[in-house]
Design an enzyme around this catalytic site. Structure first.
Site, PDB file in Angstrom:
ATOM      1  N   SER B 152     -16.650 -48.548 -65.102  1.00  0.00           N
ATOM      2  CA  SER B 152     -15.786 -47.398 -64.899  1.00  0.00           C
ATOM      3  C   SER B 152     -16.138 -46.801 -63.550  1.00  0.00           C
ATOM      4  O   SER B 152     -17.316 -46.612 -63.244  1.00  0.00           O
ATOM      5  CB  SER B 152     -16.034 -46.392 -66.019  1.00  0.00           C
ATOM      6  OG  SER B 152     -15.326 -45.214 -65.765  1.00  0.00           O
ATOM      7  N   HIS B 156     -14.249 -40.152 -54.947  1.00  0.00           N
ATOM      8  CA  HIS B 156     -13.671 -38.971 -54.296  1.00  0.00           C
ATOM      9  C   HIS B 156     -14.011 -38.997 -52.799  1.00  0.00           C
ATOM     10  O   HIS B 156     -15.127 -38.638 -52.423  1.00  0.00           O
ATOM     11  CB  HIS B 156     -14.234 -37.686 -54.902  1.00  0.00           C
ATOM     12  CG  HIS B 156     -13.886 -37.497 -56.341  1.00  0.00           C
ATOM     13  ND1 HIS B 156     -12.624 -37.148 -56.745  1.00  0.00           N
ATOM     14  CD2 HIS B 156     -14.633 -37.595 -57.473  1.00  0.00           C
ATOM     15  CE1 HIS B 156     -12.603 -37.040 -58.074  1.00  0.00           C
ATOM     16  NE2 HIS B 156     -13.801 -37.316 -58.531  1.00  0.00           N
ATOM     17  N   HIS B 166      -9.452 -44.240 -59.475  1.00  0.00           N
ATOM     18  CA  HIS B 166     -10.193 -44.461 -60.715  1.00  0.00           C
ATOM     19  C   HIS B 166      -9.819 -45.831 -61.255  1.00  0.00           C
ATOM     20  O   HIS B 166      -8.668 -46.255 -61.137  1.00  0.00           O
ATOM     21  CB  HIS B 166      -9.816 -43.384 -61.743  1.00  0.00           C
ATOM     22  CG  HIS B 166     -10.077 -43.788 -63.159  1.00  0.00           C
ATOM     23  ND1 HIS B 166      -9.069 -44.167 -64.022  1.00  0.00           N
ATOM     24  CD2 HIS B 166     -11.229 -43.899 -63.851  1.00  0.00           C
ATOM     25  CE1 HIS B 166      -9.604 -44.482 -65.193  1.00  0.00           C
ATOM     26  NE2 HIS B 166     -10.901 -44.327 -65.128  1.00  0.00           N
ATOM     27  N   ASN B 168     -11.100 -48.739 -64.625  1.00  0.00           N
ATOM     28  CA  ASN B 168     -12.085 -49.179 -65.597  1.00  0.00           C
ATOM     29  C   ASN B 168     -11.617 -50.447 -66.287  1.00  0.00           C
ATOM     30  O   ASN B 168     -10.415 -50.736 -66.361  1.00  0.00           O
ATOM     31  CB  ASN B 168     -12.457 -48.074 -66.593  1.00  0.00           C
ATOM     32  CG  ASN B 168     -11.385 -47.820 -67.609  1.00  0.00           C
ATOM     33  OD1 ASN B 168     -11.155 -48.623 -68.513  1.00  0.00           O
ATOM     34  ND2 ASN B 168     -10.700 -46.693 -67.457  1.00  0.00           N
ATOM     35  N   ARG B 170     -12.795 -52.672 -69.768  1.00  0.00           N
ATOM     36  CA  ARG B 170     -13.605 -52.478 -70.966  1.00  0.00           C
ATOM     37  C   ARG B 170     -13.396 -53.580 -71.992  1.00  0.00           C
ATOM     38  O   ARG B 170     -12.325 -54.183 -72.060  1.00  0.00           O
ATOM     39  CB  ARG B 170     -13.218 -51.148 -71.636  1.00  0.00           C
ATOM     40  CG  ARG B 170     -13.536 -49.918 -70.831  1.00  0.00           C
ATOM     41  CD  ARG B 170     -12.946 -48.662 -71.462  1.00  0.00           C
ATOM     42  NE  ARG B 170     -11.528 -48.492 -71.140  1.00  0.00           N
ATOM     43  CZ  ARG B 170     -10.534 -48.592 -71.998  1.00  0.00           C
ATOM     44  NH1 ARG B 170     -10.778 -48.884 -73.261  1.00  0.00           N
ATOM     45  NH2 ARG B 170      -9.286 -48.427 -71.609  1.00  0.00           N
ATOM     46  N   HIS B 237       0.358 -29.325 -69.340  1.00  0.00           N
ATOM     47  CA  HIS B 237       0.348 -27.884 -69.050  1.00  0.00           C
ATOM     48  C   HIS B 237       0.718 -27.600 -67.598  1.00  0.00           C
ATOM     49  O   HIS B 237       0.984 -26.461 -67.235  1.00  0.00           O
ATOM     50  CB  HIS B 237      -1.015 -27.282 -69.389  1.00  0.00           C
ATOM     51  CG  HIS B 237      -2.141 -27.831 -68.555  1.00  0.00           C
ATOM     52  ND1 HIS B 237      -2.496 -29.154 -68.560  1.00  0.00           N
ATOM     53  CD2 HIS B 237      -2.972 -27.229 -67.665  1.00  0.00           C
ATOM     54  CE1 HIS B 237      -3.512 -29.335 -67.731  1.00  0.00           C
ATOM     55  NE2 HIS B 237      -3.818 -28.195 -67.170  1.00  0.00           N
TER      56      HIS B 237
END
Lengths: 370, 370
Positions: B152, B156, B166, B168, B170, B237
């Protein structure tokens, strides 16, 4: 102290909703209205806030508790905003009046980039409507009308020697008739998050809250509320308390009248719990080192609010007003990988304070050396 | 490019656990071991990573998929760390080897305060044991042994013109016998979060992932994975996507061999998806304005990771290693109340990119003016 509530009204709140057994008074939205005219049609007692407060304090059985609590938190908001503004020169609070789609609204008061307050929010809201599904589920009740009002504040001072503080005072009612709700309860509390903690400050803060609880011991239990606060404001993944605690209570439903009096007095004591600490620490110099520590510690505050705080999660899940919910987030924050203060430094000493302790039973000899 | 993997080993990982049908090889913990010696007792092919990789690529039916995937992500970690370090002068990754109480461990590679990478983490882990209760509940299975391994990463960059990224990859297996697991599945993906987005960059990123998916179309479906990514990396939101998306997939269980090949190729394409964008944007000047916008946008990244990211929540709830879970948080972040970029600015143009779009079907004429 001059009345200096600056207003930047985005939206005006709703008006009277008498058909709903209560009046939505979360919508005061102009200087004249907030500063001189009470919300209700007539106020024979005069035009100062104190007098309005006095009027509001009269036990009333002709208006619902929902309404009394709403009036109280709105008056308290103005009082707190004014007191906090008195610390500032040119910076004042910006007020945002907002409406909720489902019913009601609120007033968000935010200060940013002040000399003393780097960021702070003092919000009230009074919302109503049919209980959102998420709340039906959370409360385990049937879908029915609800009313909720409260004040919530978070203050992030600039000076790392001045603690961050949070408080809220809430009321919730369920049912068609707010004069005779099917269920109603109060919640609230206050907690202090110092960066460079002092036992003296923790003791002062807790002493104020213990006094309030002791004066209302039929409904309030300091020891229990302190423990609830310690349990709630805890970061399990850091094994750290958020700060030095305070009091926290929820679902107080046995004696609404007595609990209202307690909530009201608690709300009014907020400034007494916090302002003396601010005055004591504001003159302490700081540099980059203290600032850096403050920003890293603020990261913990963000972690708590976004990972664990029920109010934040609930607000986000029920599609509350995002900017009002997240105004609690600090202005500047840092995350460093695996930050651990060096032993023997003031920063490592601060960690001692982040384990729940009975501050009122301790004295300076209990505090480890810096 | 010199091999320059700096090592700061905190803890050594566990050793062979042959009794558990697999070898815990998440514990390479020294320069010599990582740089020259493969984990397995003998490696006749030589001592370079490429050769180790080649060896690791041979389809094997004598060792469990769990083991093959673990080897793959560990080799990929070194490859990515080295490439990222090649952008830096004096700053290198710090490596933290850690053990998990219940079994297994990981290697966290973190860079901070570099000239190019303000903060970045490239982590691998391989953990096993009895399925924690929280996972039993989440997967709806009975309590049994599990094995999980993956890589992972979150990067920045300092320059606001260079996107955050980003990714990852798995693998998860359930059951007593990893050679014949009761259940096993792959998950993963990569997404790009630009601050000052360019269609060219979004198209490049998506093109790389589409090519990988198309080459493995028996198990990978770019359109579906892109949509899953858009759905997952969304902030309800804020009504904003986290960035310009990418691909996201989970619970790929139908064809483990084919999915492993796909995962492996996807992992190896990561640098190709990202590095050309970095090289294109790294020279762009920026000032306080761009920096400020970047810090505010990073606040959204924090909101997503702490409020919504399943991996973060899951990690925190199952008491994973906090510093490895939260290494994804940006180094410096700002929250301003009710921040909205002015219309017609590059910052407001950036918002156009935060609605999921089919980047590969767009050209520059579709992008609104700055």
């Amino acid at each position: 102290m001059p009345a200096r509530v600056s207003i930047d009204v985005r939206e005006r709140g709703g008006d009277e909703r008498t058909g709903r057994h209560f009046v939505d008074i979360a919508s005061f939205g102009s200087v004249s209205r907030a500063d001189s005219t009470p919300h209700e049609p007539a106020n024979p007692m005069g035009d100062t806030f104190d007098r309005v407060d006095t009027l509001r304090d009269d036990p009333r059985d002709d208006i619902p508790m929902a309404h009394r609590m709403q009036r109280f938190v709105e008056a308290l908001q103005i009082r707190i905003v004014k007191k906090l503004e008195s610390f500032e020169g040119d910076t004042s609070f910006r007020l945002d009046n907002w409406e909720r789609d489902g019913g009601g609204g609120g007033l968000t008061a935010v200060i940013e980039n002040g000399d003393v307050w780097e960021k702070g929010g003092v919000n009230t809201s009074a919302v109503h409507g049919d209980l959102p599904d998420r709340m039906v589920e959370a409360f385990g009740v049937e879908k029915k009308p609800f009313f909720a009002t409260g004040l919530s504040l978070v203050i992030h001072p600039r000076n790392p020697h001045v603690p961050t503080v949070h408080a809220n005072f809430r009321y919730f009612a369920l049912g068609d008739d707010l004069m005779n709700p099917d269920d109603q309860w109060f919640g609230g509390g206050a907690d202090l998050t110092p960066y460079y903690p002092h036992l003296e400050d923790a003791r002062h803060f807790h002493r104020v809250w213990k006094e309030v609880c002791d004066r209302h011991d039929a409904v309030a239990d300091y020891d229990a509320f302190k423990t609830e606060c310690d349990d709630y404001f805890y970061l399990p993944h850091r094994e750290e308390a958020r700060g030095v605690g305070g009091i926290f209570y929820d679902y107080l439903r046995d004696d609404p009248e007595g609990t209202f009096f307690f909530s009201r007095e608690a709300g009014r004591r907020f400034l007494r719990s916090y302002v003396p600490i601010v005055e004591r620490r504001l003159g302490t110099d700081y540099g980059e080192r203290e600032r850096h520590f403050q920003l890293v510690r603020r990261g913990r505050y963000v972690e708590f609010n976004l990972l664990f705080d029920r109010g934040t999660k609930f607000g986000i899940e029920t599609r509350g007003r995002t900017e009002s919910i997240l105004m609690s987030l600090p202005p500047h924050v840092e995350w460093r990988y695996d930050y651990t203060p060096e032993a023997g430094t003031p920063e490592s000493r601060a960690m001692w304070f982040l384990t729940p302790r009975d501050w009122l039973d301790l004295d300076e000899s209990d505090v480890p050396e810096g």
